[in-house]
Write a protein that holds these residues in place. Structure first.
Motif, PDB file in Angstrom:
ATOM      1  N   HIS A   1       0.868  -1.177   0.000  1.00 32.10           N
ATOM      2  CA  HIS A   1       0.000   0.000   0.000  1.00 32.10           C
ATOM      3  C   HIS A   1       0.902   1.223   0.000  1.00 32.10           C
ATOM      4  O   HIS A   1       1.726   1.372   0.903  1.00 32.10           O
ATOM      5  CB  HIS A   1      -0.888   0.025   1.248  1.00 32.10           C
ATOM      6  N   VAL A   2       0.726   2.076  -0.996  1.00 34.95           N
ATOM      7  CA  VAL A   2       1.565   3.273  -1.088  1.00 34.95           C
ATOM      8  C   VAL A   2       0.692   4.504  -0.873  1.00 34.95           C
ATOM      9  O   VAL A   2      -0.325   4.681  -1.552  1.00 34.95           O
ATOM     10  CB  VAL A   2       2.255   3.361  -2.466  1.00 34.95           C
ATOM     11  N   THR A   3       1.065   5.296   0.101  1.00 29.96           N
ATOM     12  CA  THR A   3       0.386   6.572   0.320  1.00 29.96           C
ATOM     13  C   THR A   3       1.453   7.664   0.334  1.00 29.96           C
ATOM     14  O   THR A   3       2.646   7.367   0.399  1.00 29.96           O
ATOM     15  CB  THR A   3      -0.383   6.588   1.655  1.00 29.96           C
ATOM     16  N   GLY A   4       1.009   8.916   0.280  1.00 26.10           N
ATOM     17  CA  GLY A   4       1.960  10.015   0.264  1.00 26.10           C
ATOM     18  C   GLY A   4       1.917  10.805   1.545  1.00 26.10           C
ATOM     19  O   GLY A   4       0.877  10.858   2.216  1.00 26.10           O
ATOM     20  N   GLU A   5       3.066  11.390   1.895  1.00 24.86           N
ATOM     21  CA  GLU A   5       3.073  12.234   3.077  1.00 24.86           C
ATOM     22  C   GLU A   5       3.978  13.444   2.876  1.00 24.86           C
ATOM     23  O   GLU A   5       4.982  13.387   2.171  1.00 24.86           O
ATOM     24  CB  GLU A   5       3.464  11.441   4.327  1.00 24.86           C
TER      25      GLU A   5
END
Lengths: 226, 398
Positions: B61-65
């Motif tokens: 799971h890739v999310t951005g921050e």
């Protein structure tokens, strides 16, 4: 070792000791009860008869003095040793306290449960003891359904059920009619005749008649026997 | 029968001879243990659901921050991720927390490309949204029931969108899932519809990335090492946060005591209160227990025999109390569907959850319940027995 089965040396018992409501129950009582003796304890109400019996029966701790059972000092005995002493002493209370809801035969022989007696053996023993005190029909009746006199007879039967060395009986005839009292006294006399040691406190001269020793108490102290 | 067994038997008889005392003790146990068992059952059920969700989900799971906070990622970042060696597939996803219906129920809107809808979802009514359709939604069966909607229902706007004005969405399907929580809270739609509803063109919440098992760790490292998921963005770089399936599983707390620590802490306090409560409620029986103990001492019973008797009575009361509590907890969770307690663990439901509350009565919490029950009853029973047994018999009988 003392030859006495039960012995009191300078025995004093005070309730609420040190408080404003301190009651001196008995003071400086000494007596040696040889094996096979019958000690009658006489005196007016409140003179300390029950307290003396309880102390001799190892049921309370004296404020001062000593109680010896077969030469062994109670005060220095462990809890387990005291329990073993109590098994040798059959105590018949005046009020005959019982376990509520338990059939009478079970109540009479409850002290034998830890000794490994089976329920069948205890029931048979209970039936035989109840027959001896004239309560054969009350075998399975709970104690709360008994009259005061019946309870007292059952209490004596319980004291005898454990085949004790000594029988300590507190006012055994106080709630009984003459005929029932005679049955009870005959049982006590029979126990004594078989070599048992008896300590009996009573107002009833008939109950004290078979005594081989007499101790009179007055306001907690030993008084001359009249 | 061995003497010790006969002594223990008298303890069981004592429980039957004193019904009021026994009922008071069992009542205390049941009052404290029932919510404990029910609560742990629900939390176990939720953990199972989480594990299943992870198992059914993507490899990574890739999310951005940015500044350590989650931010949307440009859709174009899919190409950057796809270029990482070992990546076999990249699926964009939009996830939004929404409030829906007259009572503003909490739900989760998920937008995916239609060809990537989870295979564990099947429609019981209608169909799933199709590509190119506008504002079509599929709603979880339990959420649909709770909202009173069916295929063809029109949903008023539930997400503010200034660019396209007010729109109405249409329910085209009601789906079931292996996961009751999905059924209870999920609204599924095409990713384009989700973007329109949220007025968020060109960005997504994250990506579901597939990679062969042997490369997953390396791929995760490479993606996390990308300089930015939004190269050239004047606002600054967006760092990638990558969670593997194993890491997601590890995030689910395990073990009876590690889980729901706040809930457990409250129950430790409740038990601490239950012991004196038990002593107080059995106050009537306390005097009688003391007299009985004194009488038995006078009859020649040893202190340890009296304690064995008390222990047997405690064990019986504890077993009865815990068994009734487990039975009531099951009743609370199945016929009553966690009424009143589900809200402690799940966002949304107040008193009566409108969906099937997941639960699992696992052996460990049940055994723990029996143990705690025994501790409470034994403390209440043995303490008073011990005190009476070590006093002179006449004093105890008075």
């Amino acid at each position: 070792m003392s030859a006495a089965l039960l012995e009191a040396r300078g025995l004093s018992v005070r309730y609420h000791a040190g408080g404003s409501s301190e009651v001196r129950a008995i003071a400086d009582v000494s007596i040696a009860i040889p094996r096979g003796a019958f000690l009658g304890v006489a005196g007016p109400s409140g003179c300390g008869k029950t307290t003396l019996l309880c102390a001799l029966g190892t049921l309370l701790e004296p404020t001062s003095g000593e109680v010896l059972v077969d030469g062994a000092e109670v005060a220095t005995a462990s809890q387990a040793e005291r329990s073993r002493m109590r098994r040798r002493l059959g105590f018949a209370f005046q009020s005959a306290p019982m376990l509520r809801g338990l059939p009478l035969w079970d109540n009479l022989t409850y002290g034998l449960v830890p000794r490994g007696e089976s329920a069948r053996q205890r029931r048979e023993l209970g039936a035989s003891m109840l027959e001896r005190v004239g309560l054969a029909t009350k075998l399975s009746v709970p104690p709360e359904e008994l009259s005061g006199g019946e309870r007292q007879r059952a209490g004596l039967a319980r004291a005898l059920a454990g085949a004790p060395d000594a029988l300590i009986v507190d006012e055994p005839t106080s709630n009984l009619d003459r005929a029932s009292a005679d049955v009870i006294l005959a049982l006590v006399a029979d126990f004594h005749a078989r070599g048992g040691t008896v300590v009996l406190a009573s107002h009833d001269p008939a109950a004290l008649a078979p005594a081989t020793m007499l101790l009179a108490l007055e306001a907690g102290r030993v008084a001359p026997v009249t | 029968m061995l003497p010790i067994a006969a002594v223990a038997r008298t303890g069981l008889d004592a429980a039957a001879r004193h019904p009021l005392r026994s009922v008071a003790a069992i009542g205390c146990i049941v009052a404290v243990l029932t919510p404990f068992v029910a609560g742990l059952g629900i939390s176990r059920g939720l953990a199972d659901q989480a594990i299943s969700s992870v198992a059914l989900g993507a490899d990574l799971h890739v999310t951005g921050e940015r500044f350590g906070r989650s931010v949307p990622i440009p859709l174009a970042a899919a190409d950057l991720i796809h270029e990482v060696p070992g990546v076999t597939d990249v699926v964009p996803r939009i996830v939004a927390a929404i409030r829906i219906g007259r009572h503003r129920e909490s739900a989760v809107l998920v937008g995916l490309p239609v060809e990537t809808f989870p295979s564990s979802i099947s429609c019981v009514e209608g169909r799933l949204p199709v590509a190119g359709s506008a504002n079509e939604l599929a709603v979880g069966a339990q959420l649909a029931r709770r909202l009173g909607i069916s295929v063809g229902s029109a949903l008023p706007p539930f997400y503010r969108n200034e660019a396209e004005g007010e729109r109405v969405s249409t329910v085209v399907g009601v789906f079931r899932s292996d996961l009751p929580i999905w059924e209870a809270s999920l609204v599924l739609t095409d990713i384009e519809t989700a973007a329109r509803i949220g007025d968020v063109r060109g960005v997504v919440s994250g990506f579901l990335v597939s990679a062969p098992p042997e490369y997953q760790e390396a791929v995760a490292g490479k993606i996390a090492g990308l300089e930015s998921l939004a190269p050239g963005d004047p606002a600054g770089p967006i760092r990638a946060r990558v969670v593997t399936r194993e890491e997601a599983t590890a995030l689910i707390p395990e073990g009876v005591l590690a889980r729901e620590s706040v809930f457990n802490l409250h129950f430790v306090l409740a038990f601490a209160l239950a012991i004196p409560l038990l002593l107080v409620t059995s106050g009537v029986g306390l005097a009688e227990r003391r007299r009985e103990t004194g009488l038995l001492k006078a009859l020649g019973w040893h202190s340890d025999e009296l304690l064995v008797r008390g222990l047997a009575e405690s064990a019986l009361l504890a077993a009865l109390g815990a068994s009734i509590a487990v039975l009531l907890a099951w009743t609370w969770l199945v016929p009553l569907n966690g009424w009143g307690i589900a809200g402690v663990f799940l966002a949304g439901p107040d008193l009566s959850p409108g969906f099937t509350v997941p639960f699992r009565l696992a052996p460990e919490p049940i055994l723990l319940a029996y143990a705690l029950s025994f501790v409470v009853t034994a403390t209440g029973t043995l303490l008073s027995t011990w005190r009476a047994a070590t006093a002179p018999p006449m004093e105890a009988m008075r």
